[in-house]
Write a protein that holds these residues in place. Structure first.
Motif, short mmCIF file in Angstrom:
data_model
loop_
_atom_site.label_atom_id
_atom_site.label_comp_id
_atom_site.label_asym_id
_atom_site.label_seq_id
_atom_site.Cartn_x
_atom_site.Cartn_y
_atom_site.Cartn_z
N VAL A 277 12.57 14.36 -8.97
CA VAL A 277 11.98 13.09 -9.38
C VAL A 277 11.97 12.12 -8.20
N VAL A 278 10.80 11.54 -7.95
CA VAL A 278 10.66 10.57 -6.85
C VAL A 278 10.53 9.18 -7.45
N THR A 279 11.44 8.29 -7.12
CA THR A 279 11.34 6.92 -7.61
C THR A 279 10.32 6.15 -6.79
N SER A 280 9.84 5.04 -7.33
CA SER A 280 8.91 4.20 -6.59
C SER A 280 9.57 3.67 -5.32
N GLU A 281 10.85 3.35 -5.39
CA GLU A 281 11.57 2.86 -4.22
C GLU A 281 11.61 3.92 -3.12
N ARG A 282 11.94 5.13 -3.50
CA ARG A 282 11.99 6.22 -2.52
C ARG A 282 10.61 6.50 -1.94
N SER A 283 9.59 6.51 -2.80
CA SER A 283 8.23 6.73 -2.33
C SER A 283 7.81 5.65 -1.34
N GLY A 284 8.17 4.41 -1.63
CA GLY A 284 7.83 3.32 -0.73
C GLY A 284 8.42 3.51 0.65
N LYS A 285 9.65 3.99 0.70
CA LYS A 285 10.30 4.22 2.00
C LYS A 285 9.64 5.38 2.74
N MET A 286 9.28 6.43 1.99
CA MET A 286 8.65 7.61 2.61
C MET A 286 7.27 7.27 3.17
N LEU A 287 6.54 6.38 2.48
CA LEU A 287 5.16 6.10 2.86
C LEU A 287 5.01 4.93 3.82
N ALA A 288 6.06 4.13 3.98
CA ALA A 288 5.95 2.93 4.82
C ALA A 288 5.37 3.23 6.21
N PRO A 289 5.76 4.32 6.89
CA PRO A 289 5.19 4.57 8.22
C PRO A 289 3.70 4.91 8.21
N PHE A 290 3.16 5.27 7.04
CA PHE A 290 1.77 5.70 6.94
C PHE A 290 0.84 4.57 6.48
N ILE A 291 1.40 3.48 6.00
CA ILE A 291 0.58 2.38 5.48
C ILE A 291 0.27 1.42 6.61
N ARG A 292 -0.91 1.59 7.16
CA ARG A 292 -1.31 0.82 8.34
C ARG A 292 -2.04 -0.46 7.94
N PRO A 293 -1.93 -1.52 8.73
CA PRO A 293 -2.72 -2.73 8.45
C PRO A 293 -4.21 -2.41 8.48
N LEU A 294 -4.97 -3.10 7.65
CA LEU A 294 -6.41 -2.89 7.59
C LEU A 294 -7.10 -3.91 8.50
N ARG A 295 -7.86 -3.42 9.46
CA ARG A 295 -8.62 -4.34 10.31
C ARG A 295 -9.70 -5.01 9.48
N SER A 296 -10.26 -6.08 9.97
CA SER A 296 -11.28 -6.80 9.21
C SER A 296 -12.59 -6.02 9.18
N PHE A 297 -13.37 -6.26 8.13
CA PHE A 297 -14.68 -5.62 8.01
C PHE A 297 -15.57 -6.00 9.20
N ASP A 298 -15.53 -7.29 9.60
CA ASP A 298 -16.37 -7.73 10.71
C ASP A 298 -15.98 -7.03 12.01
N GLU A 299 -14.69 -6.83 12.21
CA GLU A 299 -14.24 -6.12 13.41
C GLU A 299 -14.76 -4.68 13.38
N ALA A 300 -14.67 -4.04 12.23
CA ALA A 300 -15.15 -2.66 12.11
C ALA A 300 -16.65 -2.58 12.38
N MET A 301 -17.41 -3.55 11.87
CA MET A 301 -18.85 -3.52 12.05
C MET A 301 -19.25 -3.87 13.49
N SER A 302 -18.40 -4.60 14.19
CA SER A 302 -18.72 -4.95 15.57
C SER A 302 -18.76 -3.71 16.45
N LEU A 303 -18.02 -2.68 16.04
CA LEU A 303 -18.04 -1.44 16.80
C LEU A 303 -19.41 -0.76 16.70
N GLN A 304 -20.08 -0.97 15.55
CA GLN A 304 -21.41 -0.40 15.36
C GLN A 304 -22.43 -1.11 16.26
N ALA A 305 -22.23 -2.43 16.42
CA ALA A 305 -23.18 -3.20 17.21
C ALA A 305 -22.97 -2.99 18.71
N ALA A 306 -21.77 -2.58 19.09
CA ALA A 306 -21.44 -2.43 20.51
C ALA A 306 -22.22 -1.28 21.15
#
Length: 209
Positions: A180-209
């Motif tokens: 059984v995996v608790t939510s607390e344990r899952s949170g600790k396991m996944l923390a290294p994989f949860i990356r900040p989300l860049r802005s939509f405008d930043e992502a689209m600027s790569l298309q225009a570049a």
């Protein structure tokens, strides 16, 4: 890892997204996949509040759920938050996937997989599924689970359409206490994989570049 299956590890639940990202060059699609990846791991980690930031989800999401022969429609942020909160607080936000296939277009992501959800015995009994111990946890295996996630023009989630086409084919597996995996344990396991989300405008600027 559940019952010796290395795929049943919360850290592996998004592996199909990782594979699709390797071959996706369209900036809009990449942004949507990044948001999709983040959303799923936040949910499994019990960090559902972070899903509802203005850059990830619209103000009034709508969820349509057709699972286990039951239908539910959730309207608005508060209804969806309450749904996620109930899962997180009862350790039922733990999901695994096998054989997942993901497709992406400009305004939606679609997924088909064999999905597993860690589920409390009392929840199963309340849904008419008999178990030998209502205080134990079980793994509900759902073959052919279909999910359709629509997005607006700025890559924000509009809601979810989740459908279990063959409820009679689901199976229920009792978990040992150590599995059984608790939510607390899952949170600790996944923390290294949860990356900040860049802005939509930043992502689209790569298309225009």
């Amino acid at each position: 890892m559940i019952h010796g299956n290395p795929n049943l590890d919360v850290r592996q639940t998004n592996r199909a997204i990782d594979e699709l990202m390797k071959v996706t060059t369209n900036p809009r699609h990449r942004f949507m996949l990044e948001a999709y990846y983040r959303h799923r791991f936040l949910e499994i980690a019990g960090r559902y509040e972070e899903i509802f930031t203005p850059d990830m989800t619209v103000e009034h999401p709508v969820y349509h759920l057709e699972v286990g022969g039951n239908h539910a429609t959730l309207h608005g942020e508060e209804s969806v938050k309450a749904f996620y909160a109930a899962w997180a607080q009862s350790n039922q936000s733990i999901f695994y996937t096998e054989n997942e296939q993901i497709a992406i277009a400009d305004n939606f992501i679609a997924s088909v997989s064999t999905m597993y959800q860690q589920t409390y015995g009392k929840t199963l009994v309340a849904n008419g599924i008999p178990v030998d111990d209502e205080n134990a946890y079980y793994l509900v295996r759902i073959p052919g689970m279909q999910m359709f996630w629509p997005y607006d023009d700025r890559g924000r989630l509009l809601g979810e359409d989740v459908w279990e086409p063959n409820p009679a084919e689901r199976t229920v597996i009792k978990l040992e206490d150590f599995e059984v995996v608790t939510s607390e344990r899952s949170g600790k396991m996944l923390a290294p994989f949860i990356r900040p989300l860049r802005s939509f405008d930043e992502a689209m600027s790569l298309q225009a570049a």
